[in-house]
Design a protein around this motif. Structure first.
Motif, PDB file in Angstrom:
ATOM      1  N   VAL A 329       5.181   1.612  -9.003  1.00  0.00           N
ATOM      2  CA  VAL A 329       3.881   2.247  -8.825  1.00  0.00           C
ATOM      3  C   VAL A 329       3.480   2.118  -7.360  1.00  0.00           C
ATOM      4  O   VAL A 329       3.580   1.029  -6.780  1.00  0.00           O
ATOM      5  N   GLU A 330       3.073   3.236  -6.754  1.00  0.00           N
ATOM      6  CA  GLU A 330       2.683   3.246  -5.339  1.00  0.00           C
ATOM      7  C   GLU A 330       3.697   2.499  -4.474  1.00  0.00           C
ATOM      8  O   GLU A 330       3.378   1.506  -3.805  1.00  0.00           O
ATOM      9  N   PRO A 331       4.924   2.964  -4.450  1.00  0.00           N
ATOM     10  CA  PRO A 331       5.982   2.225  -3.743  1.00  0.00           C
ATOM     11  C   PRO A 331       5.757   2.098  -2.238  1.00  0.00           C
ATOM     12  O   PRO A 331       6.302   1.179  -1.614  1.00  0.00           O
ATOM     13  N   GLU A 332       4.946   2.971  -1.644  1.00  0.00           N
ATOM     14  CA  GLU A 332       4.712   2.905  -0.200  1.00  0.00           C
ATOM     15  C   GLU A 332       3.579   1.956   0.160  1.00  0.00           C
ATOM     16  O   GLU A 332       3.240   1.817   1.337  1.00  0.00           O
ATOM     17  N   THR A 333       2.990   1.295  -0.826  1.00  0.00           N
ATOM     18  CA  THR A 333       1.888   0.367  -0.595  1.00  0.00           C
ATOM     19  C   THR A 333       2.372  -1.074  -0.687  1.00  0.00           C
ATOM     20  O   THR A 333       3.103  -1.424  -1.615  1.00  0.00           O
ATOM     21  N   PHE A 334       1.974  -1.904   0.282  1.00  0.00           N
ATOM     22  CA  PHE A 334       2.302  -3.329   0.249  1.00  0.00           C
ATOM     23  C   PHE A 334       1.318  -4.011  -0.698  1.00  0.00           C
ATOM     24  O   PHE A 334       0.128  -4.111  -0.413  1.00  0.00           O
ATOM     25  N   MET A 335       1.812  -4.501  -1.841  1.00  0.00           N
ATOM     26  CA  MET A 335       0.936  -4.958  -2.922  1.00  0.00           C
ATOM     27  C   MET A 335       1.603  -6.119  -3.660  1.00  0.00           C
ATOM     28  O   MET A 335       2.258  -5.939  -4.694  1.00  0.00           O
ATOM     29  N   PRO A 336       1.476  -7.343  -3.146  1.00  0.00           N
ATOM     30  CA  PRO A 336       2.145  -8.488  -3.786  1.00  0.00           C
ATOM     31  C   PRO A 336       1.769  -8.690  -5.246  1.00  0.00           C
ATOM     32  O   PRO A 336       2.596  -9.154  -6.044  1.00  0.00           O
ATOM     33  N   GLU A 337       0.534  -8.330  -5.624  1.00  0.00           N
ATOM     34  CA  GLU A 337       0.091  -8.551  -6.999  1.00  0.00           C
ATOM     35  C   GLU A 337       0.866  -7.715  -8.011  1.00  0.00           C
ATOM     36  O   GLU A 337       0.772  -7.967  -9.219  1.00  0.00           O
ATOM     37  N   ARG A 338       1.652  -6.752  -7.533  1.00  0.00           N
ATOM     38  CA  ARG A 338       2.469  -5.969  -8.462  1.00  0.00           C
ATOM     39  C   ARG A 338       3.448  -6.877  -9.218  1.00  0.00           C
ATOM     40  O   ARG A 338       3.942  -6.512 -10.289  1.00  0.00           O
ATOM     41  N   PHE A 339       3.758  -8.048  -8.639  1.00  0.00           N
ATOM     42  CA  PHE A 339       4.717  -8.952  -9.277  1.00  0.00           C
ATOM     43  C   PHE A 339       4.072  -9.892 -10.293  1.00  0.00           C
ATOM     44  O   PHE A 339       4.758 -10.701 -10.912  1.00  0.00           O
ATOM     45  N   ARG A 340       2.758  -9.796 -10.478  1.00  0.00           N
ATOM     46  CA  ARG A 340       2.094 -10.580 -11.511  1.00  0.00           C
ATOM     47  C   ARG A 340       2.530 -10.040 -12.887  1.00  0.00           C
ATOM     48  O   ARG A 340       2.258  -8.894 -13.241  1.00  0.00           O
ATOM     49  N   GLY A 341       3.237 -10.850 -13.651  1.00  0.00           N
ATOM     50  CA  GLY A 341       3.689 -10.424 -14.976  1.00  0.00           C
ATOM     51  C   GLY A 341       4.779  -9.373 -14.968  1.00  0.00           C
ATOM     52  O   GLY A 341       5.130  -8.830 -16.018  1.00  0.00           O
ATOM     53  N   TRP A 342       5.344  -9.104 -13.800  1.00  0.00           N
ATOM     54  CA  TRP A 342       6.370  -8.067 -13.680  1.00  0.00           C
ATOM     55  C   TRP A 342       7.667  -8.517 -14.344  1.00  0.00           C
ATOM     56  O   TRP A 342       8.047  -9.684 -14.272  1.00  0.00           O
ATOM     57  N   GLN A 343       8.341  -7.596 -14.997  1.00  0.00           N
ATOM     58  CA  GLN A 343       9.599  -7.896 -15.681  1.00  0.00           C
ATOM     59  C   GLN A 343      10.767  -7.320 -14.881  1.00  0.00           C
ATOM     60  O   GLN A 343      10.958  -6.112 -14.834  1.00  0.00           O
ATOM     61  N   GLN A 344      11.530  -8.213 -14.256  1.00  0.00           N
ATOM     62  CA  GLN A 344      12.689  -7.768 -13.496  1.00  0.00           C
ATOM     63  C   GLN A 344      13.870  -7.523 -14.418  1.00  0.00           C
ATOM     64  O   GLN A 344      14.090  -8.246 -15.390  1.00  0.00           O
ATOM     65  N   THR A 345      14.635  -6.491 -14.090  1.00  0.00           N
ATOM     66  CA  THR A 345      15.927  -6.269 -14.732  1.00  0.00           C
ATOM     67  C   THR A 345      16.990  -6.474 -13.646  1.00  0.00           C
ATOM     68  O   THR A 345      16.660  -6.583 -12.462  1.00  0.00           O
ATOM     69  N   PRO A 346      18.259  -6.523 -14.031  1.00  0.00           N
ATOM     70  CA  PRO A 346      19.300  -6.680 -13.000  1.00  0.00           C
ATOM     71  C   PRO A 346      19.451  -5.477 -12.081  1.00  0.00           C
ATOM     72  O   PRO A 346      20.249  -5.522 -11.149  1.00  0.00           O
ATOM     73  N   PHE A 347      18.651  -4.404 -12.319  1.00  0.00           N
ATOM     74  CA  PHE A 347      18.925  -3.163 -11.603  1.00  0.00           C
ATOM     75  C   PHE A 347      17.707  -2.520 -10.938  1.00  0.00           C
ATOM     76  O   PHE A 347      17.878  -1.590 -10.157  1.00  0.00           O
ATOM     77  N   ASN A 348      16.492  -2.999 -11.204  1.00  0.00           N
ATOM     78  CA  ASN A 348      15.333  -2.305 -10.646  1.00  0.00           C
ATOM     79  C   ASN A 348      14.806  -2.930  -9.355  1.00  0.00           C
ATOM     80  O   ASN A 348      13.938  -2.358  -8.698  1.00  0.00           O
ATOM     81  N   PHE A 349      15.313  -4.098  -8.978  1.00  0.00           N
ATOM     82  CA  PHE A 349      14.893  -4.763  -7.752  1.00  0.00           C
ATOM     83  C   PHE A 349      16.124  -5.384  -7.126  1.00  0.00           C
ATOM     84  O   PHE A 349      16.608  -6.427  -7.580  1.00  0.00           O
ATOM     85  N   ILE A 350      16.666  -4.735  -6.077  1.00  0.00           N
ATOM     86  CA  ILE A 350      18.014  -5.075  -5.629  1.00  0.00           C
ATOM     87  C   ILE A 350      18.116  -5.199  -4.103  1.00  0.00           C
ATOM     88  O   ILE A 350      19.043  -4.642  -3.503  1.00  0.00           O
ATOM     89  N   PRO A 351      17.219  -5.929  -3.444  1.00  0.00           N
ATOM     90  CA  PRO A 351      17.342  -6.051  -1.986  1.00  0.00           C
ATOM     91  C   PRO A 351      18.646  -6.698  -1.544  1.00  0.00           C
ATOM     92  O   PRO A 351      19.117  -6.458  -0.432  1.00  0.00           O
ATOM     93  N   GLN A 352      19.254  -7.530  -2.427  1.00  0.00           N
ATOM     94  CA  GLN A 352      20.543  -8.151  -2.108  1.00  0.00           C
ATOM     95  C   GLN A 352      21.604  -7.779  -3.143  1.00  0.00           C
ATOM     96  O   GLN A 352      22.535  -8.533  -3.392  1.00  0.00           O
ATOM     97  N   GLY A 353      21.455  -6.585  -3.702  1.00  0.00           N
ATOM     98  CA  GLY A 353      22.404  -6.118  -4.700  1.00  0.00           C
ATOM     99  C   GLY A 353      21.913  -6.388  -6.108  1.00  0.00           C
ATOM    100  O   GLY A 353      20.942  -7.105  -6.327  1.00  0.00           O
ATOM    101  N   GLY A 354      22.582  -5.779  -7.090  1.00  0.00           N
ATOM    102  CA  GLY A 354      22.160  -5.882  -8.478  1.00  0.00           C
ATOM    103  C   GLY A 354      23.261  -6.398  -9.381  1.00  0.00           C
ATOM    104  O   GLY A 354      24.306  -6.856  -8.932  1.00  0.00           O
TER     105      GLY A 354
END
Length: 416
Positions: A329-354
Motif C-alpha cells: 500500500v502506497e509503496p512510494e511513501t516511507f511508512m514504518p508503521e506498515r510493518f505493524r502486524g504485517w505478515q511476511q512471506t518468503p516472496f513479498n519482501f526480498i531486499p536480500q533475496g527470497g
C-alpha cells in the motif's frame, strides 16, 4: 498453446541496464504493464520478473538453477569463485547448512553487543569536532564486528586498509574500467589473507575458538565428505565478512532516512526493539540495496501462459518487488508503521533475496543484517546526538550500490 511473452523492444539492453540501474525492470513493468517480459542483456535473451508471484516462481529450485547464472565480473568481485551463491542441489544444501549453523540466537546477541561496542569506540576515538561519514565509518566498525564474531584475527593497524578492500568487493561488480579492476585486485588480496589463515588454522599455528566460523569453515566437509579446499573455505568465510561489511550501505540509508523523516526519528527515542525494527525494515524496503538476482531456467516449462525455455538467463527485480503496487500500500511513501502486524512471506519482501533460509537461496545473513541495523539505529538515536552539516544527500539509481553522494556526514556529536 503458450501466449507470446511481452518484449522489450531493442537489440540489446545492456547499456540501458547500466544507465537505469535499479529502475530498469520497474520502468518496463510500468511501460509494458506486465510482471514478466523478454529482453536481451549481454548479447543473450533474458527474462525479467517482478512482484511476489514472480519471486515465488524464481525461487522454485525445480525450475531454476544458479550455477552458471552470475556474470563473471560478479563472481570475481562480489561473490568469489566457488561460493554458495552458485551452487545447486545437495552441494548447496550442504554449504547452506554450514552458514545456518552460525545463525542462532546466541550469535545474534553477540553481534548486537559487538555493534554497540565498536560504534562507541569509533566515536570516542573520533573526537567530537571531527566530521564523520556514517558510510565510511560503518565499513570500519562492521569489519571489526565481523572479524571478532567469525574469529578472524584483525590488527588495529590494518583495519582501515582491509575495510577499504572488502568494500571494493561490493562497490565494483557493476562498475566499469578502473574501479572494476580495483575490485578484482582487492578480491585477490583478501582471498590471500583468509587463505593463509585457513592454512594456519589447519596446521595448528593459530588458536581459534572451535565454535567460530574461521575454525568450522576451515574444517567443513562437503556433501561427498571431502574437506573444502583452502580457496573455497576462504571464499565462504568472506561470504560472512563481506556482507556484514556491506551493511554499511544500509547505515548510510538509515542516516538519510533519519534526516528526511525527522518525525519518524522522534518516535524512535526510547523505542523498543519492535519499533526500531519497523523503521529498519522500511529502510530496507524503501531504499535501494541490490537491484537483481540472477538464475537460469533449468527445464522447459510454462507459467501463467508464458513459455520459459531451459537455459534462459532470468533476472528477478529485488528493488521493484519491494515497491510493487500489488504487494504494498502506497509503496512510494516511507511508512514504518506498515510493518505493524504485517505478515511476511518468503516472496513479498526480498531486499536480500527470497525463498527459504535453510534450503533455498535467501541470504543466510539476513538475520545478521537486521540485528546490525537495529543496534546501529538505536545507537544513533538513543546513545549519541549529532548535527547534520549541509551536504548532498542525493544518490544515483545507476550507482550500485546506491549511496548518498556525500556519504551522510555528521558532526558535533556527543554522548547522551
Amino acid at each position: 498453446m503458450a501466449q507470446e511473452m511481452p518484449k522489450d523492444d531493442g537489440f540489446d539492453r545492456t547499456l540501458s541496464v547500466l544507465k537505469e540501474g535499479y529502475g530498469f525492470v520497474m520502468n518496463r513493468r510500468e511501460a509494458l504493464n506486465t510482471d514478466v517480459f523478454e529482453t536481451r542483456i549481454m548479447g543473450e535473451k533474458a527474462i525479467c520478473l517482478t512482484g511476489s508471484e514472480a519471486a515465488e516462481l524464481f525461487y522454485d529450485d525445480t525450475r531454476f538453477r544458479r550455477r552458471d547464472a552470475a556474470p563473471s565480473r560478479v563472481e570475481k568481485t562480489l561473490f568469489g569463485e566457488g561460493g554458495v551463491q552458485g551452487l545447486d542441489g545437495e552441494a548447496h544444501r550442504n554449504r547452506k547448512a554450514m552458514f545456518m549453523a552460525q545463525m542462532d540466537d546466541e550469535a545474534m546477541d553477540e553481534i548486537g553487543m559487538l555493534v554497540r561496542q565498536y560504534w562507541q569506540l569509533y566515536f570516542k576515538e573520533a573526537g567530537s569536532l571531527e566530521t564523520v561519514s556514517l558510510y565510511e565509518a560503518a565499513k570500519v566498525v562492521f569489519l571489526q564486528v565481523a572479524c571478532k564474531w567469525t574469529g578472524v584475527p584483525l590488527e588495529d593497524s590494518e583495519k582501515n586498509a582491509l575495510a577499504s578492500q572488502i568494500s571494493d568487493l561490493y562497490e565494483s561488480p557493476a562498475a566499469l574500467g578502473l574501479q572494476h579492476w580495483k575490485g578484482r585486485r582487492s578480491r585477490s588480496k583478501v582471498n590471500d589473507w583468509i587463505e593463509n589463515l585457513v592454512e594456519d588454522v589447519r596446521a595448528g599455528k593459530i588458536e581459534v575458538d572451535q565454535g567460530k566460523a574461521l575454525y568450522t569453515f576451515s574444517f567443513h566437509r562437503d556433501e561427498k565428505g571431502a574437506l573444502l579446499d583452502k580457496e573455497t573455505a576462504a571464499v565462504e568465510i568472506l561470504n560472512l565478512i563481506r556482507p556484514m561489511n556491506a551493511v554499511s550501505v544500509w547505515v548510510a540509508m538509515i542516516g538519510l532516512a533519519l534526516h528526511e523523516h525527522p518525525k519518524e526519528k522522534e518516535k524512535l527515542k526510547g523505542a523498543d526493539d519492535i519499533e526500531l525494527e519497523w523503521f529498519i525494515q522500511e529502510v530496507r524496503r524503501y531504499y535501494p540495496f541490490f537491484p537483481f538476482a540472477a538464475a537460469r531456467t533449468d527445464i522447459d516449462f510454462e507459467w501463467q501462459g508464458y513459455f520459459f525455455e531451459a537455459g534462459t538467463l532470468t533476472l528477478l527485480d529485488l528493488y521493484g518487488t519491494n515497491r510493487h503496487p500489488s504487494d504494498w500500500v502506497e509503496p512510494e511513501t516511507f511508512m514504518p508503521e506498515r510493518f505493524r502486524g504485517w505478515q511476511q512471506t518468503p516472496f513479498n519482501f526480498i531486499p536480500q533475496g527470497g525463498g527459504s533460509y535453510d534450503f533455498g537461496h535467501r541470504c543466510a545473513g539476513e538475520f545478521v543484517t537486521i540485528v546490525m541495523m537495529r543496534a546501529t539505529l538505536d545507537f544513533l538515536v538513543n546513545t549519541i546526538s549529532y548535527d547534520v552539516p549541509e551536504q548532498d544527500f542525493s544518490f544515483e539509481f545507476n550507482d550500485i550500490p546506491a549511496v548518498p553522494n556525500d556519504k551522510v556526514k555528521v558532526n558535533n556529536f556527543r554522548f547522551l
